[in-house]
Scaffold this active site. Sequence first.
Site, PDB file in Angstrom:
ATOM      1  N   HIS A 106       0.876  -1.170   0.000  1.00 11.92           N
ATOM      2  CA  HIS A 106       0.000   0.000   0.000  1.00 11.92           C
ATOM      3  C   HIS A 106       0.911   1.216   0.000  1.00 11.92           C
ATOM      4  O   HIS A 106       1.993   1.193   0.585  1.00 11.92           O
ATOM      5  CB  HIS A 106      -0.895   0.015   1.248  1.00 11.92           C
ATOM      6  N   CYS A 124      -4.477   1.892  -4.796  1.00  9.47           N
ATOM      7  CA  CYS A 124      -3.835   3.030  -4.141  1.00  9.47           C
ATOM      8  C   CYS A 124      -2.542   3.440  -4.843  1.00  9.47           C
ATOM      9  O   CYS A 124      -2.212   4.635  -4.929  1.00  9.47           O
ATOM     10  CB  CYS A 124      -3.552   2.696  -2.680  1.00  9.47           C
TER      11      CYS A 124
END
Length: 252
Positions: A41, A115
């Site tokens: 992430h 993301c």
Amino acid sequence: MMEVVLHVYDVTNSGNDKTNNTIMQINKIFKDGIGLGGIFHSAVQVYGDEEWSFGFCEQGTGVFHCPSTQNPMYTYRESIKLGSTAYSISKINQIIRELSREWPGESYDLLAKNCNHFCDEFCERLGVSKLPGWVNRFAHAGDTAVEIAGNTAYRFRQAKTEIVTASKVAYRFLAGLASNGDPDSPSDSNGGTPRFQPTWFKNLIAPGAKPSSSSELEDEDQDVAIRQQRQHAGVPLRLDSGHHDVNTRGFL
């Protein structure tokens, strides 16, 4: 000038300690060991103590912020300086508002719009370097694999359709030749196709037979080949109703 920093996390939000540990090991081997990448992430910090990222939600924007390196859903790994932007705080806020409209939470996709893709676009608009390739390499590889698999499946279905269609056309052509009469007749006086009928056409074109699938066509071809071989070898044919000497089904 304001520095732009990328914060990278190990994705450890599965809710299962064993799965989270497995992901950590994958990241350790593939990123730290051989430098290929892992399951990560990411978030971008451009001013203040906040980082910006993107995630799934059923309504509204998927763009969110939290204290830098402190996202509670993941395990912080490292920070990477991507350069500096000359934009003012007001211009950066404008970019964030635009991205918030363009990236609704419901559009989140693990492979195509995650993301890391968001951070890439954010950095591009800030005028700094994009993410290092290893950050999102697994998603890119997965997306490519899905595309290849989809194209392969489509081409396979297309090939199957074309093969079966061509087989039926060929059958009708041979059936027409077999019904044109005397095999020794000369060519059509109007310049048409010669009416050619080898002896084996009678065995190949059974009255009323019509192939309906590639597997049936393959069965018929196998039977004809075997009968021809036996005829040339002087072996009498045995016609057993409902039974083929060879029963090989096509893979299409």
